[in-house]
Design a protein around this motif. Structure first.
Motif, PDB file in Angstrom:
ATOM      1  N   VAL A 185       4.955   7.124   1.549  1.00 54.80           N
ATOM      2  CA  VAL A 185       5.393   6.080   2.485  1.00 54.80           C
ATOM      3  C   VAL A 185       4.746   4.770   2.057  1.00 54.80           C
ATOM      4  N   HIS A 186       5.577   3.702   1.970  1.00 49.01           N
ATOM      5  CA  HIS A 186       5.062   2.376   1.606  1.00 49.01           C
ATOM      6  C   HIS A 186       4.861   1.516   2.846  1.00 49.01           C
ATOM      7  N   SER A 187       3.835   0.697   2.781  1.00 46.94           N
ATOM      8  CA  SER A 187       3.585  -0.236   3.882  1.00 46.94           C
ATOM      9  C   SER A 187       4.593  -1.382   3.829  1.00 46.94           C
ATOM     10  N   HIS A 188       4.695  -2.124   4.947  1.00 40.18           N
ATOM     11  CA  HIS A 188       5.485  -3.359   4.974  1.00 40.18           C
ATOM     12  C   HIS A 188       4.601  -4.490   4.437  1.00 40.18           C
ATOM     13  N   GLY A 189       4.856  -4.851   3.180  1.00 36.23           N
ATOM     14  CA  GLY A 189       4.021  -5.892   2.576  1.00 36.23           C
ATOM     15  C   GLY A 189       2.590  -5.429   2.468  1.00 36.23           C
ATOM     16  N   VAL A 190       1.672  -6.283   2.908  1.00 36.74           N
ATOM     17  CA  VAL A 190       0.240  -5.963   2.791  1.00 36.74           C
ATOM     18  C   VAL A 190      -0.342  -5.562   4.135  1.00 36.74           C
ATOM     19  N   GLN A 191       0.514  -5.105   5.067  1.00 35.04           N
ATOM     20  CA  GLN A 191      -0.012  -4.613   6.338  1.00 35.04           C
ATOM     21  C   GLN A 191      -0.879  -3.384   6.114  1.00 35.04           C
ATOM     22  N   THR A 192      -1.993  -3.325   6.836  1.00 37.69           N
ATOM     23  CA  THR A 192      -2.933  -2.202   6.674  1.00 37.69           C
ATOM     24  C   THR A 192      -2.764  -1.197   7.815  1.00 37.69           C
ATOM     25  N   MET A 193      -1.538  -1.047   8.300  1.00 34.88           N
ATOM     26  CA  MET A 193      -1.214  -0.044   9.304  1.00 34.88           C
ATOM     27  C   MET A 193       0.174   0.504   8.971  1.00 34.88           C
ATOM     28  N   VAL A 194       0.267   1.843   8.930  1.00 33.96           N
ATOM     29  CA  VAL A 194       1.509   2.502   8.545  1.00 33.96           C
ATOM     30  C   VAL A 194       1.840   3.567   9.593  1.00 33.96           C
ATOM     31  N   ILE A 237      -3.827  12.997   4.461  1.00 35.63           N
ATOM     32  CA  ILE A 237      -3.311  11.675   4.071  1.00 35.63           C
ATOM     33  C   ILE A 237      -4.307  11.019   3.115  1.00 35.63           C
ATOM     34  N   ARG A 238      -3.765  10.176   2.237  1.00 40.17           N
ATOM     35  CA  ARG A 238      -4.578   9.374   1.332  1.00 40.17           C
ATOM     36  C   ARG A 238      -3.839   8.047   1.113  1.00 40.17           C
ATOM     37  N   VAL A 239      -4.600   7.003   0.811  1.00 38.19           N
ATOM     38  CA  VAL A 239      -4.026   5.656   0.706  1.00 38.19           C
ATOM     39  C   VAL A 239      -4.478   5.019  -0.608  1.00 38.19           C
ATOM     40  N   ALA A 240      -3.539   4.317  -1.289  1.00 33.75           N
ATOM     41  CA  ALA A 240      -3.856   3.571  -2.506  1.00 33.75           C
ATOM     42  C   ALA A 240      -3.214   2.187  -2.411  1.00 33.75           C
ATOM     43  N   ALA A 241      -3.864   1.193  -3.030  1.00 34.71           N
ATOM     44  CA  ALA A 241      -3.318  -0.165  -3.091  1.00 34.71           C
ATOM     45  C   ALA A 241      -2.597  -0.361  -4.420  1.00 34.71           C
ATOM     46  N   TYR A 269       0.855  -1.188   0.000  1.00 31.78           N
ATOM     47  CA  TYR A 269       0.000   0.000   0.000  1.00 31.78           C
ATOM     48  C   TYR A 269       0.889   1.235   0.000  1.00 31.78           C
ATOM     49  N   GLN A 270       0.370   2.294  -0.633  1.00 30.33           N
ATOM     50  CA  GLN A 270       1.094   3.568  -0.673  1.00 30.33           C
ATOM     51  C   GLN A 270       0.287   4.599   0.103  1.00 30.33           C
ATOM     52  N   VAL A 271       0.943   5.211   1.096  1.00 31.78           N
ATOM     53  CA  VAL A 271       0.306   6.260   1.902  1.00 31.78           C
ATOM     54  C   VAL A 271       0.994   7.582   1.565  1.00 31.78           C
ATOM     55  N   ASP A 272       0.207   8.555   1.106  1.00 30.64           N
ATOM     56  CA  ASP A 272       0.724   9.896   0.799  1.00 30.64           C
ATOM     57  C   ASP A 272       0.342  10.828   1.935  1.00 30.64           C
ATOM     58  N   VAL A 273       1.297  11.659   2.375  1.00 36.19           N
ATOM     59  CA  VAL A 273       1.043  12.609   3.448  1.00 36.19           C
ATOM     60  C   VAL A 273       1.677  13.948   3.087  1.00 36.19           C
ATOM     61  N   LYS A 274       0.966  15.040   3.457  1.00 32.95           N
ATOM     62  CA  LYS A 274       1.519  16.383   3.237  1.00 32.95           C
ATOM     63  C   LYS A 274       0.840  17.346   4.186  1.00 32.95           C
ATOM     64  N   GLU A 275       1.557  18.445   4.449  1.00 28.67           N
ATOM     65  CA  GLU A 275       0.918  19.502   5.235  1.00 28.67           C
ATOM     66  C   GLU A 275      -0.212  20.111   4.408  1.00 28.67           C
TER      67      GLU A 275
END
Length: 594
Positions: free
Chosen positions: A412-421, A434-438, A397-403
């Protein structure tokens, strides 16, 4: 003097006495007949001898006589001291059968078996005028009756001796069997031996053992037996019934074991349940048709009843590895995204399995993005995985974060398919989006809905977490565990300490905030101490952490294993002793003795 010999026969017992008789004889068994013949009734061996017949002419005074020799022949009488003999076959044993006979003349002894005269050879040895028959290197076929026969002029006699040969159990009939799944089969084991052995069987894969009359709990296996034979009947044969079966024949003489194999033939079975495959143009895929069967099956891939690969096809090929038939497709058009089937055939039947070749897509968007932990510089983000992975497994998963005020996203990439970052290195008291994409093999899917959060403002640090242990000499070491710094770096630690037993003033010591331990020195032995430690950042000091400890007693002085002797005029000696890391030289006027 003339003599005549007369032979007669009697059933009386043998006697070797011979004697002469006069013409006047007893009237009980001897009688003079009218023709002047002498009749002997119930003759026996004791009647054997010389008999004289006299004739007289008294008027002329003439006398004449004849001596007649009577020889009594006695029919044979056999004496057999033992009539039953036991031996064990295949052990090189031998057994002697004894037979003696009386009679007159001396009888001739012969041995017979199955109405055939036995002569001396490698199997038989005759001893003492055939009075002993030795059966050598006894085998199972030597068992049975033996006849001792005695013959003379008066007749013959015979008696029987029984040689019982015990034979080690030996399985003589057991063969591998082949049957079909859901069919039936009978496994037959026959064994010989004396005494007749008992047969049991065991299935090697699970050590289940059965004997005559037993049944399996589900009733599909039953066992029937009779003398030297065992039948194992299997109804509704299952694949689990295949394998090795061990049969054992046992008796009090020994045991014999043999094994056979039950081979079960069955129609092809497809091992994999995956029948839908997703792929896309430019991304080749291998589809495995894994078939288990007995006997081995021929396998073909088909599409629209045509065997693949079809003529003039370059982007598709098939090949076999072991029991698998691989279909390799490099899609070049929508025509490659269709159904096909794998067909497997052997002598037992034909089976096929249909596969769906579908066009893969990117994943759908994750949802329920939420903050589960928050501080001044860090946050933990959790989310639910997408409802659809697009046919291709998600690999991260890819988590994007910005002010909020910024245009630049940090990825920020997740560790494998973990759904917590975990997002760190954030600014205190700042609003973030923040926004998240698979992401799968096809690519990145749609983003989730944007969520906004604000980090906590900077505050004083939390109280330090510490633990202590004695250090060398009169020192004590305090280790500091990393704590919440309140959103600003720890600048320093302030330690205040004093003795608990005295009204001492507080002593203070400061260390830099980047240290992970503090050493308190010049403490007193066997003394309890109380202390307070606070942490400071740019906003101020934390609440103090209170800690108490006790110093150890002063260590005893321990003598070394060596003694240096410095002799002087007054015979004084000096000993070097070590205690608690300090060296002392003590001068004494005693002898150095160990």
């Amino acid at each position: 003097m003339d003599r005549h010999v007369a032979e007669t026969e009697t059933e009386a017992e043998e006697t070797r006495n011979t004697r002469s008789r006069a013409a006047s004889v007893s009237k009980d068994r001897f009688a003079m007949l009218a023709n002047n013949n002498l009749q002997i009734v119930d003759i026996s061996k004791s009647d054997e001898g010389i008999y004289r017949c006299e004739g007289r002419v008294e008027a002329q005074g003439e006398i004449d006589f004849r001596d007649i020799i009577v020889i009594v022949n006695v029919p044979p009488a056999i004496t057999m001291p033992q009539k039953s003999f036991n031996a064990t076959a295949e052990r090189g044993e031998e057994m002697t059968l004894s037979c003696r006979a009386s009679g007159s003349p001396e009888p001739t002894i012969s041995w017979y078996r199955n109405d055939k005269l036995l002569e001396e050879n490698e199997n038989y040895l005759l001893k003492g005028s055939n009075t002993g028959l030795t059966v050598r290197k006894i085998i199972s076929s030597d068992g049975g009756p033996y006849v001792c026969r005695a013959t003379d002029k008066a007749g013959e006699d015979e008696k029987h001796a029984l040689l019982q040969v015990f034979v080690q159990p030996h399985i003589i009939l057991l063969k591998n069997e082949t049957t079909h799944e859901n069919g039936q089969v009978t496994l037959i084991c026959e064994a010989e031996g004396e005494p007749i052995p008992k047969i049991t069987w065991k299935r090697a894969k699970d050590d289940i053992t059965f004997s005559e009359g037993d049944k399996s709990p589900d009733g599909h296996i039953s066992v029937r037996g009779q003398h030297g034979s065992l039948s194992l009947h299997i109804m509704d044969v299952k694949l689990s019934d295949s394998g090795r079966y061990d049969f054992e024949a046992t008796s009090r003489i020994g045991r014999h074991q043999k094994s056979m194999y039950l081979d079960i033939e069955y129609a092809p079975k497809f091992i994999s349940n995956q029948t839908i495959y997703y792929f896309w143009e430019g991304n080749p895929i291998n589809i495995s048709c894994d078939v288990k069967s007995n006997p081995s099956a021929s396998i073909h891939w088909r599409r629209d009843k045509l065997i693949l690969p079809a003529k003039n096809t370059t982007n598709l090929k098939t090949y076999r590895t072991g029991r698998k038939m691989i279909l390799e497709i490099a899609p070049i058009s929508n025509n490659d995204f269709r159904r096909c089937n794998c067909t497997a055939t052997n002598d037992t039947g034909t089976r096929f399995q249909e596969y769906v070749l579908a066009l893969a897509d990117v994943p759908s968007s994750p949802y329920r993005v939420r903050i589960i932990e928050l501080s001044q510089t860090m946050t933990k983000v959790s989310f639910n995985k997408p409802d659809s992975h697009g046919g291709v497994p998600i690999h991260h998963y890819q988590v994007d974060v910005k002010e909020v005020a910024s245009e630049t996203w940090k990825i920020v990439h997740s560790h494998g398919v973990q759904t917590m970052v975990v997002l760190d290195n954030l600014e205190p008291n700042t609003a973030y989006e923040i926004r998240v994409a698979a992401v799968n093999g096809r690519g990145q899917g749609d983003y989730s809905k944007i969520e906004i959060f604000r980090t906590l403002p900077v505050c004083e640090p939390s109280p330090p977490s510490i633990h202590g242990q004695p250090s060398s000499g009169k020192s004590f070491k305090l280790s500091i565990t990393k704590q919440d710094d309140g959103g600003a770096p720890i600048l320093e630690y302030m330690v205040k300490y004093r003795s608990k037993d005295k009204e001492d003033q507080w002593l203070e010591k400061k260390v830099q905030g980047n240290k992970d331990h503090i050493i308190l020195e010049h403490l007193q032995w066997t003394t309890g101490y109380e202390m307070q430690i606070t942490a400071a950042n740019r906003l101020g000091y934390s609440e103090p952490t209170v800690y108490e400890f006790n110093m150890l007693p002063k260590p005893n002085i321990i003598k070394e294993k060596f003694c240096e002797v410095n002799k002087s005029g007054n015979e004084s000696q000096s000993w070097q002793l070590n205690a608690a890391g300090f060296s002392f030289i003590i001068a004494i006027s005693l002898s150095c003795m160990f």
